[in-house]
Design an enzyme around this catalytic site. Structure first.
Site, PDB file in Angstrom:
ATOM      1  N   SER A 259      17.318   0.799   7.672  1.00  0.00           N
ATOM      2  CA  SER A 259      16.864  -0.057   6.485  1.00  0.00           C
ATOM      3  C   SER A 259      15.360   0.298   6.149  1.00  0.00           C
ATOM      4  CB  SER A 259      17.415  -1.283   6.517  1.00  0.00           C
ATOM      5  OG  SER A 259      17.319  -2.153   5.289  1.00  0.00           O
ATOM      6  N   ASP A 354      23.648   1.274  -3.261  1.00  0.00           N
ATOM      7  CA  ASP A 354      22.647   0.671  -2.874  1.00  0.00           C
ATOM      8  C   ASP A 354      21.700  -0.326  -3.734  1.00  0.00           C
ATOM      9  OD1 ASP A 354      20.663  -0.721  -1.262  1.00  0.00           O
ATOM     10  OD2 ASP A 354      20.113   1.076  -0.083  1.00  0.00           O
ATOM     11  N   HIS A 382      24.067  -0.830   0.462  1.00  0.00           N
ATOM     12  CA  HIS A 382      23.009  -0.569   1.260  1.00  0.00           C
ATOM     13  C   HIS A 382      23.466  -0.197   2.575  1.00  0.00           C
ATOM     14  CE1 HIS A 382      18.987  -0.537   2.857  1.00  0.00           C
ATOM     15  NE2 HIS A 382      19.208  -1.336   3.643  1.00  0.00           N
TER      16      HIS A 382
END
Length: 409
Positions: A259, A354, A382
């Site tokens: 991330s 995302d 995501h």
């Protein structure tokens, strides 16, 4: 104005927004029942009464002490049961209970812990410190154990701190005569060192070691969040330390950024290309996610809570408005020219839909620097879970253990 691949969802307020009740009933209850992010390694039975209490008491702001404190009774019970199991000679049961308590603490301090303890984040910092304590009690009972190592920040400069805390797990067969490949795991905005149990199991099972380090502006990372180059100094110091460990095969080191850590995995693929055989950027931002246009809408998207305030502090800004107006020019890997350098092998992974960082942030990188590899999953958000994980492990096997027998996921 950007024609976002996200389409109409760019302007949509996602249904879990507005209250803990909406979040739990439309999004998190399902995630919790399946033990998937952010409830990975957790148990539904631990969380259901907590969220019933939050809803009943109309506690909707996760940044308040009332939110964090609601989780404490369950943690206390799990810790008490774990200690009793350990004292009664049941280490596996104790480890399981300590782990569950640490997961409850993860959600209690969610979504962000700053490296700087202030009165307004002291309760979340205390929850994080307790999470680390209970997690290490659980991980010390694993075979092989996961351990904390705190190293000097040998490359510190400016406002960097003096020490770097790491979590390290090494296969039992690793030695100076049998050095093993290493994965350098770069954590995210809300997931820190104690939040990667399953990844360490998968890595160890493949015969590799793992070193886990937090990224600038989060948790216990000593790097100056306002300095774009502080991350480069951080990874150099960590790699210097790793090179002193004879059981590590420094010719086979790969980075894996998760991330917000994906941003640093991309950067390191360029700045540390001579030290890495490959880098996985998993759910990465690079350029567009810092644009005022994206930041004007991102709080309405899939992230559970407001994210721009956390990002602003993470990148060292005094106010969110300063972050929105200035961060792209200062930190973008495209604007700053980082991506025009050569890179080591770099795999970009994400979901096409995302809403945290746009898929455009992966696509734009193919027009800069050296060749890249990518796998993007339609219909997923995501990180591209669950489809992206097998791809990540297969790709890492190709760079870290190219001659090994295939490992099935």
């Amino acid at each position: 104005m950007t024609n976002w691949i996200l389409g109409d969802r760019f302007d949509t307020v996602y249904p879990h927004k507005g209250s803990i009740k909406a979040l739990w009933e439309t999004k998190w209850k399902f995630c919790c029942s399946k033990s998937i992010y952010p409830f990975h390694d957790g148990e539904f039975e631990d969380f259901e009464p907590i969220f019933e209490s939050l809803i009943a008491n109309n506690i909707n702001d996760p940044f308040t002490d009332a939110y964090t404190n609601t989780f404490s009774p369950i943690v206390d019970r799990l810790e008490e049961e774990a200690t009793k199991a350990l004292n009664n000679g049941h280490p596996d049961r104790a480890s399981d209970l300590f782990r569950r308590a640490a997961v409850v603490l993860r959600i209690s301090r969610f979504p962000y812990v700053s490296p700087t303890t202030r009165p307004d984040n002291a309760v979340k910092r205390a929850a994080f410190d307790r999470q680390k304590d209970l997690y290490l009690k659980a991980a010390s009972l694993w075979k092989p154990a996961l351990k904390e190592v705190v190293i000097p920040h040998s490359r510190r400069s400016g406002k960097d701190g003096s020490s770097i805390p790491l979590y390290i797990r090494v296969p039992e067969e690793a030695s100076a005569s049998h050095p093993v490949p290493v994965v350098l795991l770069m954590t995210g905005l809300d997931g820190y060192r104690p939040d990667n149990s399953q990844r360490t199991h998968e890595i160890i099972n493949r015969g590799w070691a793992v070193v886990i380090c937090e990224i600038p502006g989060t948790a216990d990372c000593p790097s100056d969040p306002a300095d774009p180059e502080s991350a480069d100094r951080l990874w150099t110091a960590v790699l210097d330390y790793m090179a002193q460990r004879p059981e590590f095969d420094m010719s086979h080191v790969a980075a894996w950024g998760l991330s917000a850590g994906g941003f640093y995995a991309i950067r390191a693929a360029c700045t540390h290309r001579d030290f890495l055989v490959g880098s996985v950027a998993h759910g990465p931002g690079s350029h567009h996610f810092l644009s005022p246009e994206w930041l004007a809408k991102v709080n309405d998207h899939e992230y559970p809570f407001t994210i721009t305030d956390c990002w602003a502090e993470k990148y060292g800004y005094a106010t969110t408005e300063e972050f929105i107006q200035n961060s792209q020019k200062k930190f973008s890997l495209v604007e700053t020219g980082v991506m025009d350098q050569p890179n080591c092998r770099l795999l970009l992974l994400n979901g096409v839909d995302d809403g945290v960082v746009p898929i455009e942030d992966s696509l734009v990188l193919f027009n800069h620097g050296g060749p890249k590899e990518g796998r993007f999953f339609e219909g997923t958000v995501h990180m591209g879970y669950p489809h992206s994980l097998p791809v990540a492990y297969t790709w890492l096997e190709s760079v870290l253990s190219p001659n090994a027998t295939e490992v099935k996921n």
